[in-house]
Enzyme design. Structure first.
Site, mmCIF file in Angstrom:
data_model
loop_
_atom_site.group_PDB
_atom_site.id
_atom_site.type_symbol
_atom_site.label_atom_id
_atom_site.label_comp_id
_atom_site.label_asym_id
_atom_site.label_seq_id
_atom_site.Cartn_x
_atom_site.Cartn_y
_atom_site.Cartn_z
ATOM 1 N N LYS A 113 26.281 -32.986 20.937
ATOM 2 C CA LYS A 113 25.685 -31.646 21.123
ATOM 3 C C LYS A 113 26.672 -30.694 21.792
ATOM 4 O O LYS A 113 26.871 -29.568 21.343
ATOM 5 C CB LYS A 113 24.404 -31.740 21.981
ATOM 6 C CG LYS A 113 23.328 -32.654 21.435
ATOM 7 C CD LYS A 113 22.098 -32.683 22.323
ATOM 8 C CE LYS A 113 22.338 -33.248 23.705
ATOM 9 N NZ LYS A 113 22.720 -34.684 23.728
ATOM 10 N N ARG A 118 19.578 -43.385 30.153
ATOM 11 C CA ARG A 118 19.494 -42.054 29.526
ATOM 12 C C ARG A 118 18.989 -42.151 28.089
ATOM 13 O O ARG A 118 18.250 -41.291 27.631
ATOM 14 C CB ARG A 118 20.868 -41.363 29.579
ATOM 15 C CG ARG A 118 21.218 -40.902 30.992
ATOM 16 C CD ARG A 118 22.684 -40.575 31.142
ATOM 17 N NE ARG A 118 23.134 -39.533 30.258
ATOM 18 C CZ ARG A 118 24.412 -39.351 29.915
ATOM 19 N NH1 ARG A 118 25.343 -40.145 30.389
ATOM 20 N NH2 ARG A 118 24.735 -38.375 29.106
ATOM 21 N N ARG A 171 32.553 -38.824 33.486
ATOM 22 C CA ARG A 171 31.315 -38.457 34.179
ATOM 23 C C ARG A 171 30.692 -39.661 34.884
ATOM 24 O O ARG A 171 30.693 -40.765 34.360
ATOM 25 C CB ARG A 171 30.312 -37.880 33.173
ATOM 26 C CG ARG A 171 30.506 -36.405 32.946
ATOM 27 C CD ARG A 171 29.753 -35.865 31.790
ATOM 28 N NE ARG A 171 28.366 -36.283 31.675
ATOM 29 C CZ ARG A 171 27.538 -35.816 30.748
ATOM 30 N NH1 ARG A 171 27.965 -34.913 29.869
ATOM 31 N NH2 ARG A 171 26.297 -36.232 30.683
ATOM 32 N N ARG A 185 34.490 -41.006 26.629
ATOM 33 C CA ARG A 185 34.429 -39.552 26.849
ATOM 34 C C ARG A 185 35.159 -39.139 28.127
ATOM 35 O O ARG A 185 34.990 -39.749 29.175
ATOM 36 C CB ARG A 185 32.977 -39.085 26.957
ATOM 37 C CG ARG A 185 32.917 -37.621 27.409
ATOM 38 C CD ARG A 185 31.600 -36.982 27.273
ATOM 39 N NE ARG A 185 30.515 -37.709 27.869
ATOM 40 C CZ ARG A 185 29.245 -37.379 27.687
ATOM 41 N NH1 ARG A 185 28.931 -36.367 26.926
ATOM 42 N NH2 ARG A 185 28.294 -38.072 28.266
ATOM 43 N N ARG A 193 14.085 -30.253 26.960
ATOM 44 C CA ARG A 193 14.171 -31.705 26.871
ATOM 45 C C ARG A 193 12.814 -32.364 27.058
ATOM 46 O O ARG A 193 12.713 -33.590 27.031
ATOM 47 C CB ARG A 193 15.079 -32.187 27.988
ATOM 48 C CG ARG A 193 16.268 -32.998 27.497
ATOM 49 C CD ARG A 193 17.134 -33.127 28.687
ATOM 50 N NE ARG A 193 18.117 -34.115 28.661
ATOM 51 C CZ ARG A 193 19.401 -33.851 28.545
ATOM 52 N NH1 ARG A 193 19.820 -32.639 28.304
ATOM 53 N NH2 ARG A 193 20.252 -34.826 28.663
HETATM 54 P P1 AP5 Z 1 29.362 -34.900 23.554
HETATM 55 O O1 AP5 Z 1 29.592 -33.708 22.698
HETATM 56 O O2 AP5 Z 1 29.778 -34.843 24.973
HETATM 57 O O3 AP5 Z 1 27.847 -35.396 23.410
HETATM 58 P P2 AP5 Z 1 26.498 -34.763 23.990
HETATM 59 O O4 AP5 Z 1 25.473 -34.927 22.946
HETATM 60 O O5 AP5 Z 1 26.753 -33.376 24.502
HETATM 61 O O6 AP5 Z 1 26.250 -35.793 25.152
HETATM 62 P P3 AP5 Z 1 25.770 -35.608 26.666
HETATM 63 O O7 AP5 Z 1 25.962 -36.938 27.325
HETATM 64 O O8 AP5 Z 1 26.450 -34.437 27.327
HETATM 65 O O9 AP5 Z 1 24.301 -35.316 26.470
HETATM 66 P P4 AP5 Z 1 23.199 -35.533 27.455
HETATM 67 O O10 AP5 Z 1 22.167 -34.789 26.756
HETATM 68 O O11 AP5 Z 1 22.857 -36.915 27.822
HETATM 69 O O12 AP5 Z 1 23.828 -34.981 28.826
HETATM 70 P P5 AP5 Z 1 23.641 -33.593 29.596
HETATM 71 O O13 AP5 Z 1 24.941 -33.195 30.113
HETATM 72 O O14 AP5 Z 1 22.853 -32.642 28.768
HETATM 73 O O15 AP5 Z 1 30.082 -36.146 22.804
HETATM 74 C C1 AP5 Z 1 30.101 -37.434 23.403
HETATM 75 C C2 AP5 Z 1 31.478 -38.106 23.126
HETATM 76 O O16 AP5 Z 1 31.586 -38.376 21.720
HETATM 77 C C3 AP5 Z 1 32.685 -37.212 23.471
HETATM 78 O O17 AP5 Z 1 33.710 -38.013 23.964
HETATM 79 C C4 AP5 Z 1 33.086 -36.579 22.116
HETATM 80 O O18 AP5 Z 1 34.475 -36.268 22.059
HETATM 81 C C5 AP5 Z 1 32.710 -37.693 21.143
HETATM 82 N N1 AP5 Z 1 32.248 -37.185 19.849
HETATM 83 C C6 AP5 Z 1 31.421 -36.119 19.621
HETATM 84 N N2 AP5 Z 1 31.186 -35.988 18.296
HETATM 85 C C7 AP5 Z 1 31.866 -36.992 17.686
HETATM 86 C C8 AP5 Z 1 32.020 -37.391 16.309
HETATM 87 N N3 AP5 Z 1 31.419 -36.725 15.314
HETATM 88 N N4 AP5 Z 1 32.782 -38.483 16.055
HETATM 89 C C9 AP5 Z 1 33.417 -39.172 17.064
HETATM 90 N N5 AP5 Z 1 33.312 -38.834 18.368
HETATM 91 C C10 AP5 Z 1 32.554 -37.759 18.675
HETATM 92 O O19 AP5 Z 1 22.677 -34.045 30.789
HETATM 93 C C11 AP5 Z 1 23.148 -34.849 31.854
HETATM 94 C C12 AP5 Z 1 22.014 -35.025 32.862
HETATM 95 O O20 AP5 Z 1 21.642 -33.737 33.410
HETATM 96 C C13 AP5 Z 1 20.701 -35.608 32.311
HETATM 97 O O21 AP5 Z 1 20.713 -37.018 32.270
HETATM 98 C C14 AP5 Z 1 19.673 -35.035 33.311
HETATM 99 O O22 AP5 Z 1 19.704 -35.764 34.518
HETATM 100 C C15 AP5 Z 1 20.226 -33.645 33.592
HETATM 101 N N6 AP5 Z 1 19.685 -32.644 32.657
HETATM 102 C C16 AP5 Z 1 20.388 -31.905 31.764
HETATM 103 N N7 AP5 Z 1 19.560 -31.102 31.068
HETATM 104 C C17 AP5 Z 1 18.301 -31.334 31.527
HETATM 105 C C18 AP5 Z 1 17.021 -30.826 31.188
HETATM 106 N N8 AP5 Z 1 16.871 -29.909 30.224
HETATM 107 N N9 AP5 Z 1 15.957 -31.309 31.857
HETATM 108 C C19 AP5 Z 1 16.087 -32.204 32.838
HETATM 109 N N10 AP5 Z 1 17.277 -32.763 33.200
HETATM 110 C C20 AP5 Z 1 18.380 -32.314 32.557
#
Ligand code: AP5
Length: 217
Positions: A15, A173, A162, A129, A90
């Site tokens: 994402k 997660r 991270r 990552r 979410r």
């Molecule tokens: P990446 O693009 O980083 O993936 P992502 O989907 O953004 O993953 P996240 O871990 O950031 O999502 P998340 O939703 O768990 O975390 P968030 O930060 O929102 O890609 C991942 C890896 O794969 C990278 O190394 C990339 O290079 C590689 N990659 C990407 N595409 C690829 C492809 N096509 N082929 C090969 N490799 C590829 O949330 C973190 C925490 O914050 C949550 O756990 C929660 O505690 C809190 N939080 C955030 N938002 C909320 C909310 N709305 N409500 C409550 N708590 C929240």
């Protein structure tokens, strides 16, 4: 009318990677709830302190805190023409709150690209990552490496792993995604907004599929 896009998908689906590229291409704001929380964590703000324990456990930060944070962000001028929402909403309660916010802003959710990857691939994505400290640019040591190991190509800042990418937290997660966020697929399907995208393809191919999904309304 401002156009908003909600990028859905499990942790590690891509994402953030896709939202950054597409927001730049389409001149839209990119709002990543995870990045905003991490910025608050590193600045040790009150919000960061409140969010930290939930994030480190791989749980969702409570809806009230998250909704207030996004409400403030959506009111900034760079969102006037719309935005890509990455990681928010979410939960169904967050989606309801977003609908109210967008009504006030004369905006609308135009499409919800759902990036799918099997759970088995997620651990590999997370373990490789690395993200930059300055602006959250994301790399993968194998699939999308920086030109110089440990340094961000864009701003030269340090790349780090991270805290919540440890294997046991990643599994939590994934479980939280299935229990609390996957219901949003049905929520947005009722409005015929969900467009499934194969997140296992090459990064550029996924970008192409998402751009088509965003045009298809
Ligand atoms: P990446 O693009 O980083 O993936 P992502 O989907 O953004 O993953 P996240 O871990 O950031 O999502 P998340 O939703 O768990 O975390 P968030 O930060 O929102 O890609 C991942 C890896 O794969 C990278 O190394 C990339 O290079 C590689 N990659 C990407 N595409 C690829 C492809 N096509 N082929 C090969 N490799 C590829 O949330 C973190 C925490 O914050 C949550 O756990 C929660 O505690 C809190 N939080 C955030 N938002 C909320 C909310 N709305 N409500 C409550 N708590 C929240």
């Amino acid at each position: 009318m401002a156009n908003y896009y909600v990028f859905l998908g499990p942790p590690g689906a891509g994402k953030g990677t896709q939202a950054k590229v597409i927001a730049e291409k389409l001149h839209l704001a990119h709002i990543s709830s995870g990045d905003i929380f991490r910025e608050n964590l590193s600045k040790k703000t009150e919000l960061g302190k409140q969010a930290q324990e939930y994030m480190n456990r791989g749980e969702l930060v409570p809806d009230g805190l998250t909704i207030d944070m996004i409400k403030e962000r959506l009111q900034r001028p760079d969102c006037a023409d719309g935005a890509i929402l990455d990681g928010f909403p979410r939960t169904p309660a967050q989606a309801d709150a977003l609908a109210v916010m967008l009504k006030e802003l004369h905006g609308e959710v135009m499409a919800v690209p759902l990036i799918t990857v099997p759970d088995g691939l997620i651990l590999e994505r997370m373990s490789g990552r690395v993200s930059c400290r300055a602006s959250g640019h994301v790399y993968h040591t194998k699939y999308n490496p920086p030109a110089v190991a440990g340094i961000c190509d864009v701003d030269g800042s340090e790349l780090y792993q991270r805290e919540d990418d440890k294997a046991e937290t990643v599994q939590k997660r994934i479980d939280v995604y299935h229990a609390q966020t996957a219901p949003l697929i049905e929520y947005y399907s009722k409005a015929d907004l969900v467009k499934e995208v194969d997140g296992t393809l090459e990064i550029d191919q996924v970008t192409g599929q998402i751009l088509s999904a965003m045009k298809s309304k």
